[in-house]
Design an enzyme around this catalytic site. Sequence first.
Site, short mmCIF file in Angstrom:
data_model
loop_
_atom_site.label_atom_id
_atom_site.label_comp_id
_atom_site.label_asym_id
_atom_site.label_seq_id
_atom_site.Cartn_x
_atom_site.Cartn_y
_atom_site.Cartn_z
N SER A 6 0.83 -1.21 0.00
CA SER A 6 0.00 0.00 0.00
C SER A 6 0.86 1.25 0.00
O SER A 6 0.54 2.26 -0.63
CB SER A 6 -0.92 0.01 1.23
N LEU A 33 3.59 1.67 -1.39
CA LEU A 33 4.28 1.86 -2.67
C LEU A 33 3.34 2.25 -3.81
O LEU A 33 3.81 2.58 -4.90
CB LEU A 33 5.01 0.57 -3.06
N GLN A 49 1.54 3.87 -6.56
CA GLN A 49 1.85 5.13 -7.22
C GLN A 49 0.66 5.68 -8.00
O GLN A 49 0.31 6.85 -7.90
CB GLN A 49 3.01 4.94 -8.21
N GLU A 84 -5.89 6.16 -17.18
CA GLU A 84 -5.00 4.99 -17.18
C GLU A 84 -5.57 3.94 -18.12
O GLU A 84 -6.68 4.09 -18.66
CB GLU A 84 -4.83 4.44 -15.76
N ASP A 124 0.92 -15.59 3.22
CA ASP A 124 0.71 -16.21 4.53
C ASP A 124 -0.76 -16.26 4.94
O ASP A 124 -1.24 -17.28 5.45
CB ASP A 124 1.51 -15.45 5.61
N HIS A 138 2.37 -6.67 -13.89
CA HIS A 138 2.42 -5.28 -14.33
C HIS A 138 3.40 -5.19 -15.50
O HIS A 138 4.51 -5.71 -15.43
CB HIS A 138 2.87 -4.36 -13.20
N ARG A 181 -3.82 -4.63 -18.87
CA ARG A 181 -2.46 -5.01 -18.49
C ARG A 181 -2.06 -6.40 -18.98
O ARG A 181 -0.88 -6.62 -19.28
CB ARG A 181 -2.33 -4.94 -16.97
N HIS A 206 2.54 -8.59 -9.93
CA HIS A 206 2.15 -7.33 -9.30
C HIS A 206 0.92 -7.45 -8.41
O HIS A 206 0.92 -6.97 -7.28
CB HIS A 206 1.90 -6.29 -10.38
N ARG A 233 -7.34 -7.14 -13.46
CA ARG A 233 -7.76 -5.94 -12.72
C ARG A 233 -7.65 -4.68 -13.57
O ARG A 233 -6.63 -4.43 -14.20
CB ARG A 233 -6.90 -5.79 -11.46
N SER A 287 -7.86 -1.29 -7.24
CA SER A 287 -7.52 -2.09 -6.05
C SER A 287 -7.64 -1.31 -4.75
O SER A 287 -8.16 -1.83 -3.75
CB SER A 287 -6.11 -2.66 -6.18
N LEU A 288 -7.16 -0.07 -4.71
CA LEU A 288 -7.26 0.70 -3.49
C LEU A 288 -8.72 0.95 -3.12
O LEU A 288 -9.10 0.90 -1.95
CB LEU A 288 -6.50 2.03 -3.61
#
Length: 529
Positions: free
Chosen positions: A55, A57, A59, A125, A219, A240, A288, A349, A384, A389-390
């Site tokens: 999270s 990272l 951008q 995007e 995990d 990615h 992607r 990614h 995706r 995602s966020l």
Amino acid sequence: MRRYLVDYNESFVIDQNFDVAIIGAGIAGLYTALMLPKDLKIVILSKKDIEDCDSYLAQGGIAASIKNDNRELHVKDTINAGCYVNDLDAVNVLINESQEAIDSLVELGVDFDRDSLGNFYRSLEGNHSMPRILHVHGDSTGKGIMDILIKNVKEASNITVITDIFAMDVVDSEKIYKGITAYHNDKFFYFNTKFCVVASGGIGQLFSKTTNVDILTGDGIAMALRAGVNLDNMEYIQFHPTAFYSKDVKDKLFLISEAVRGEGAVLRNINEERFMGEYDNRMELAPRDIVARAIKDQMDKTKTDYVYLDVTMYDKNFLKRRFNTIYSECKSQGIEMNKDYIPVTPAAHYFMGGIKVDLYGRTNIENFYAVGECACTGVHGANRLASNSLMEALVFGKRAAVDISCRMKQKKYLDYEDMNKIGIKTLFNGFKTEHMKIDFSVLKENLKNFMEDTAGIVRSVDKLKKVLDYINNVLYEIENCNFSDIYSMEVYNMYQVSGAIVTSILDSKASIGSNYVEEYSERSLVRQI
């Protein structure tokens, strides 16, 4: 399959001080904690420091349909990118509740970038039909949001964060959640909480090339798998297209955001020829999976390890302002973005599969939830859409919090019982100190290379069958060993999740989106728009 990582003895600590345990301290975990009622006592278990997550990272930004946006268009873009196998109900929830999520972040203190008129600055995007991507500090959106969430969590008197703790197993009774086992400061713990939310992130470290931080070894998914929690869409892994190519980076590659192509950057092969027109008429802004396969095809044809990303059409001032983080990283690697092409390569990614959940983050074990990248809501389908995602972490984190709040009021949870009374006889066993014959570091390196080669961008049935045999043989070898340390447990988790991924690819008997299997593909590297 082994039920618990370690076996029972008396040297463990039982902690009954919390109502809710959250595994993972990224945006999904922190936001969920903040959305829970303030009268609940919450513990957040973080594998490393709270800043050590993907999270931080992020951008590109966060995709949101706000104000008078055409929400149907966002739905269409999402399911088009996902190859029309998305869960439509989940997609509608994501997009219809995105305004509320953005409002909530603003209320918490997130300062989104704005234009000269004071409106949110929004960019375009890949596969988005209109600019709808919000940013914080240019290309530091993840950090900008995380800093605010961390601040709010630290100020919350009902939330405790424990760092450097390794969550191991889910404890349940008759498919009703009972607690979480973990290892911290040379002690084994049993957190007897009423509810648990897994927000442990993705699985990028299963591959030799990834943009993911080193803690993302699956995990949370492994512990769910051992507990009999249902998984879904394990074959869908997004690579990615543009990670900064470097021979020296072993654990993680630096991401060159989708937003760079959104601003007009183009891809060129090693001969400096633009090539995306050969694969899709959307060029560099195709989904992607298409762009990643096109790049791999070019690398194979030219026998190189990378292609170029060309953003030299912009001047230095614009690039420094719009992509400050990327500009600084490229400069540190000797690349001047306004003058030089950036060497890029695809890398693991984002995971679209994971722990199967409903529209409130609920799993098939009562009071056990999953949110964020480790969860499979079905929103993303087979691929995706950039920057969804966020928003998924926020929307479904809030929904899980609402559901937990309702169940708490209705007292739909188990009170603490003696562990022997609920039939748990194998929880803990202190680590063995004798020398282990198994070299887990070699096992980890082998797995990452095998997964890159067989479960990567282009897949082959024959290779997958061979690697599954290898994984099963290793699991059989280590299934009954006594783990020597946390590292060996982590590697065991990696093998379990990898086995589930490869099995899912083979069982799918299809080739769609990010699951591109040569034997099942009617077209070489393209698909219908």
